[in-house]
Design a protein around this motif. Sequence first.
Motif, mmCIF file in Angstrom:
data_model
loop_
_atom_site.group_PDB
_atom_site.id
_atom_site.type_symbol
_atom_site.label_atom_id
_atom_site.label_comp_id
_atom_site.label_asym_id
_atom_site.label_seq_id
_atom_site.Cartn_x
_atom_site.Cartn_y
_atom_site.Cartn_z
ATOM 1 N N ARG A 12 -2.934 -21.885 13.499
ATOM 2 C CA ARG A 12 -2.353 -20.957 14.173
ATOM 3 C C ARG A 12 -1.061 -20.100 13.579
ATOM 4 O O ARG A 12 -1.078 -18.956 13.715
ATOM 5 C CB ARG A 12 -1.563 -21.604 15.355
ATOM 6 C CG ARG A 12 -0.841 -21.001 16.358
ATOM 7 C CD ARG A 12 -0.273 -21.683 17.331
ATOM 8 N NE ARG A 12 0.759 -22.733 16.899
ATOM 9 C CZ ARG A 12 1.017 -23.660 17.661
ATOM 10 N NH1 ARG A 12 0.739 -23.800 18.909
ATOM 11 N NH2 ARG A 12 1.803 -24.853 17.133
ATOM 12 N N ALA A 13 -0.506 -20.768 12.493
ATOM 13 C CA ALA A 13 0.404 -20.073 11.346
ATOM 14 C C ALA A 13 -0.186 -19.007 10.733
ATOM 15 O O ALA A 13 0.462 -17.859 10.748
ATOM 16 C CB ALA A 13 1.350 -20.982 10.984
ATOM 17 N N GLN A 14 -1.396 -19.054 10.399
ATOM 18 C CA GLN A 14 -2.064 -18.266 9.622
ATOM 19 C C GLN A 14 -2.434 -16.859 10.463
ATOM 20 O O GLN A 14 -2.476 -15.714 10.274
ATOM 21 C CB GLN A 14 -3.229 -18.850 8.719
ATOM 22 C CG GLN A 14 -3.979 -17.997 7.870
ATOM 23 C CD GLN A 14 -3.372 -17.154 7.016
ATOM 24 O OE1 GLN A 14 -2.710 -18.099 5.846
ATOM 25 N NE2 GLN A 14 -3.003 -16.014 6.859
ATOM 26 N N VAL A 15 -3.099 -17.526 11.592
ATOM 27 C CA VAL A 15 -3.368 -16.303 12.640
ATOM 28 C C VAL A 15 -2.344 -15.599 12.676
ATOM 29 O O VAL A 15 -2.686 -14.094 12.843
ATOM 30 C CB VAL A 15 -3.894 -16.885 13.717
ATOM 31 C CG1 VAL A 15 -4.269 -15.900 14.938
ATOM 32 C CG2 VAL A 15 -5.421 -17.614 13.488
ATOM 33 N N GLN A 16 -1.360 -16.126 13.124
ATOM 34 C CA GLN A 16 -0.032 -15.107 13.444
ATOM 35 C C GLN A 16 0.728 -14.160 12.384
ATOM 36 O O GLN A 16 0.953 -13.182 12.520
ATOM 37 C CB GLN A 16 1.064 -15.963 14.195
ATOM 38 C CG GLN A 16 0.679 -16.725 15.536
ATOM 39 C CD GLN A 16 1.879 -17.412 16.334
ATOM 40 O OE1 GLN A 16 2.792 -17.481 15.824
ATOM 41 N NE2 GLN A 16 1.690 -17.948 17.508
ATOM 42 N N LYS A 17 0.354 -15.137 11.229
ATOM 43 C CA LYS A 17 0.878 -14.041 10.071
ATOM 44 C C LYS A 17 -0.095 -12.861 9.864
ATOM 45 O O LYS A 17 0.290 -11.620 9.716
ATOM 46 C CB LYS A 17 0.769 -14.913 8.822
ATOM 47 C CG LYS A 17 1.104 -14.252 7.573
ATOM 48 C CD LYS A 17 1.184 -15.335 6.428
ATOM 49 C CE LYS A 17 1.559 -14.718 5.065
ATOM 50 N NZ LYS A 17 0.480 -13.794 4.365
ATOM 51 N N ASP A 18 -1.297 -13.059 10.189
ATOM 52 C CA ASP A 18 -2.461 -12.013 9.877
ATOM 53 C C ASP A 18 -2.272 -10.815 10.990
ATOM 54 O O ASP A 18 -2.259 -9.670 10.798
ATOM 55 C CB ASP A 18 -3.671 -12.654 10.217
ATOM 56 C CG ASP A 18 -4.240 -13.433 8.952
ATOM 57 O OD1 ASP A 18 -3.634 -13.181 7.890
ATOM 58 O OD2 ASP A 18 -5.151 -14.057 8.968
ATOM 59 N N ILE A 19 -1.775 -11.421 12.362
ATOM 60 C CA ILE A 19 -1.566 -10.363 13.251
ATOM 61 C C ILE A 19 -0.469 -9.486 13.146
ATOM 62 O O ILE A 19 -0.494 -8.276 13.364
ATOM 63 C CB ILE A 19 -1.670 -11.049 14.706
ATOM 64 C CG1 ILE A 19 -2.846 -11.744 15.094
ATOM 65 C CG2 ILE A 19 -0.975 -10.191 15.695
ATOM 66 C CD1 ILE A 19 -2.765 -12.535 16.267
ATOM 67 N N LYS A 20 0.757 -10.051 12.405
ATOM 68 C CA LYS A 20 1.934 -9.333 12.116
ATOM 69 C C LYS A 20 1.481 -8.348 10.970
ATOM 70 O O LYS A 20 2.280 -7.338 11.281
ATOM 71 C CB LYS A 20 3.089 -10.411 11.691
ATOM 72 C CG LYS A 20 3.626 -11.077 12.932
ATOM 73 C CD LYS A 20 4.697 -12.144 12.268
ATOM 74 C CE LYS A 20 5.411 -12.880 13.551
ATOM 75 N NZ LYS A 20 6.255 -13.939 12.960
ATOM 76 N N GLU A 21 0.687 -8.926 10.127
ATOM 77 C CA GLU A 21 0.686 -7.796 8.914
ATOM 78 C C GLU A 21 -0.445 -6.855 9.249
ATOM 79 O O GLU A 21 -0.497 -5.512 8.479
ATOM 80 C CB GLU A 21 0.171 -8.851 7.775
ATOM 81 C CG GLU A 21 1.350 -9.636 7.335
ATOM 82 C CD GLU A 21 0.911 -10.509 5.829
ATOM 83 O OE1 GLU A 21 -0.221 -10.459 5.860
ATOM 84 O OE2 GLU A 21 1.892 -11.078 5.522
ATOM 85 N N THR A 22 -1.680 -7.263 10.027
ATOM 86 C CA THR A 22 -2.613 -6.454 10.221
ATOM 87 C C THR A 22 -2.882 -5.824 11.598
ATOM 88 O O THR A 22 -3.544 -4.896 11.929
ATOM 89 C CB THR A 22 -3.859 -6.978 9.649
ATOM 90 O OG1 THR A 22 -4.187 -7.923 10.764
ATOM 91 C CG2 THR A 22 -3.948 -7.650 8.384
ATOM 92 N N GLY A 23 -2.045 -6.340 12.595
ATOM 93 C CA GLY A 23 -2.372 -6.144 13.907
ATOM 94 C C GLY A 23 -3.622 -6.660 14.511
ATOM 95 O O GLY A 23 -4.023 -6.378 15.660
ATOM 96 N N ASN A 24 -4.553 -7.437 13.871
ATOM 97 C CA ASN A 24 -5.785 -8.005 14.159
ATOM 98 C C ASN A 24 -5.968 -9.548 13.819
ATOM 99 O O ASN A 24 -5.110 -9.829 12.742
ATOM 100 C CB ASN A 24 -6.795 -7.412 13.551
ATOM 101 C CG ASN A 24 -6.940 -5.977 14.328
ATOM 102 O OD1 ASN A 24 -7.510 -5.804 15.453
ATOM 103 N ND2 ASN A 24 -6.858 -4.933 13.411
ATOM 104 N N LYS A 25 -6.332 -10.120 14.589
ATOM 105 C CA LYS A 25 -6.832 -11.611 14.092
ATOM 106 C C LYS A 25 -7.898 -11.582 13.014
ATOM 107 O O LYS A 25 -9.138 -11.407 13.416
ATOM 108 C CB LYS A 25 -7.364 -12.613 15.170
ATOM 109 C CG LYS A 25 -7.534 -14.074 14.689
ATOM 110 C CD LYS A 25 -8.337 -14.745 15.808
ATOM 111 C CE LYS A 25 -8.706 -16.190 15.381
ATOM 112 N NZ LYS A 25 -9.405 -16.811 16.445
ATOM 113 N N VAL A 26 -7.682 -11.719 11.779
ATOM 114 C CA VAL A 26 -8.702 -11.644 10.666
ATOM 115 C C VAL A 26 -9.365 -13.264 11.097
ATOM 116 O O VAL A 26 -8.655 -14.040 11.499
ATOM 117 C CB VAL A 26 -8.049 -11.865 9.228
ATOM 118 C CG1 VAL A 26 -9.219 -11.974 8.244
ATOM 119 C CG2 VAL A 26 -7.136 -10.535 9.091
ATOM 120 N N ALA A 27 -10.739 -13.171 10.859
ATOM 121 C CA ALA A 27 -11.446 -14.150 11.105
ATOM 122 C C ALA A 27 -10.933 -15.547 10.453
ATOM 123 O O ALA A 27 -10.880 -15.814 9.241
ATOM 124 C CB ALA A 27 -12.973 -13.930 10.493
ATOM 125 N N GLY A 28 -10.302 -16.174 11.292
ATOM 126 C CA GLY A 28 -9.293 -17.392 11.220
ATOM 127 C C GLY A 28 -10.010 -18.437 10.052
ATOM 128 O O GLY A 28 -9.456 -18.864 9.106
#
Length: 352
Positions: free
Chosen positions: A325-341
Amino acid sequence: MESLPPSLRHLNHHQAPPTINHNGNSTNPTKDKDNQDQEYDLAVPIIDLQSLSHEKSKLDEACKEWGFFRLVNHGIPLTLLNQLQDQAKQMFSLSFDTKQASCNGNSTTASYFWGTPALTTSGTALTGGPQNAHLVEGFSFSMGQISQFQPQLPELESFRLLLVEYGKHLSRIATTLFEELVKSLELKNLLDPLSSKSSYLDVNTGNVRVYRYPSCPDSNDVRWGINEHTDSSVLSILSQDDQVSGLEVLKDHKWVTVKPIPNTMIINIGDMMQALSDDTYKSVFHRVKINNNKERISICYFVFPDGDVKIESSKYKPFSYNEFRAQVQKDIKETGNKVAGLSRFPRNNKDN
């Protein structure tokens, strides 16, 4: 409309839609047609919960080939499903200011959100792009704490009471399906109550999201309530509007419109189940299309592992759901999208 968040009110005034960031996805949704793959919907698997012992192979195949299926004879009273839909409509009909003030985004038990389906653990909206990137608003409820929730709004209290009853059915369905799936995968040790691995599906983590997708009249463009994504859950259980379609799932590189069928639940495999199955089961990509004429309300339940339990797989290095979850939220903050988790946790040769 006063009930819609300011960022969504253009939908009722024929203004240009906001730009939606679609980085990293494999398709171009704006080129899809409303009637694409309508006949393909007939092939969506149907599983009978009351006959599950006789449909083991059918369930296993649905999770392998689709990562998604319809569930019938699920035991949830139709009156309860109808009451949930009716009460949800009443909640969303309240003014935007009233809805926003009802939770203030500070409650871990309940929160109101709009413009993005991504939330932090505290219930606040999580976005790396424009707040209006997704044409959706919703309420989020933590089922582990719903009995103690004391809302001030009568509409929220009425919905809470329904959720208490609904949650019992959701826990039953999720547990029943999970037990059958791990047996099919020959992972029965995950069900051992004496094992440290007994919380791979923890009903206390259950979360219900109630989504409202406003209509967009006289639009020649395809507009999206939620862009394509996979769920981070073990399993997701959806009760969708029985009159208005919008949900689409990706099957064999084609988008399948999932037609609403009354008294039928939609089940999809999430990222955690895919990892536990060593990629045998598929965490399905799906998205929600805005309807031109009618708004759509859906109610989705997500259930996860205990946050600290390690997910072990031959395909991925060991990780906990908290780490995922922490990685997904980091990706969303940086890219605006959920990178394939799951791709963020590749197993290296040195991993044991």
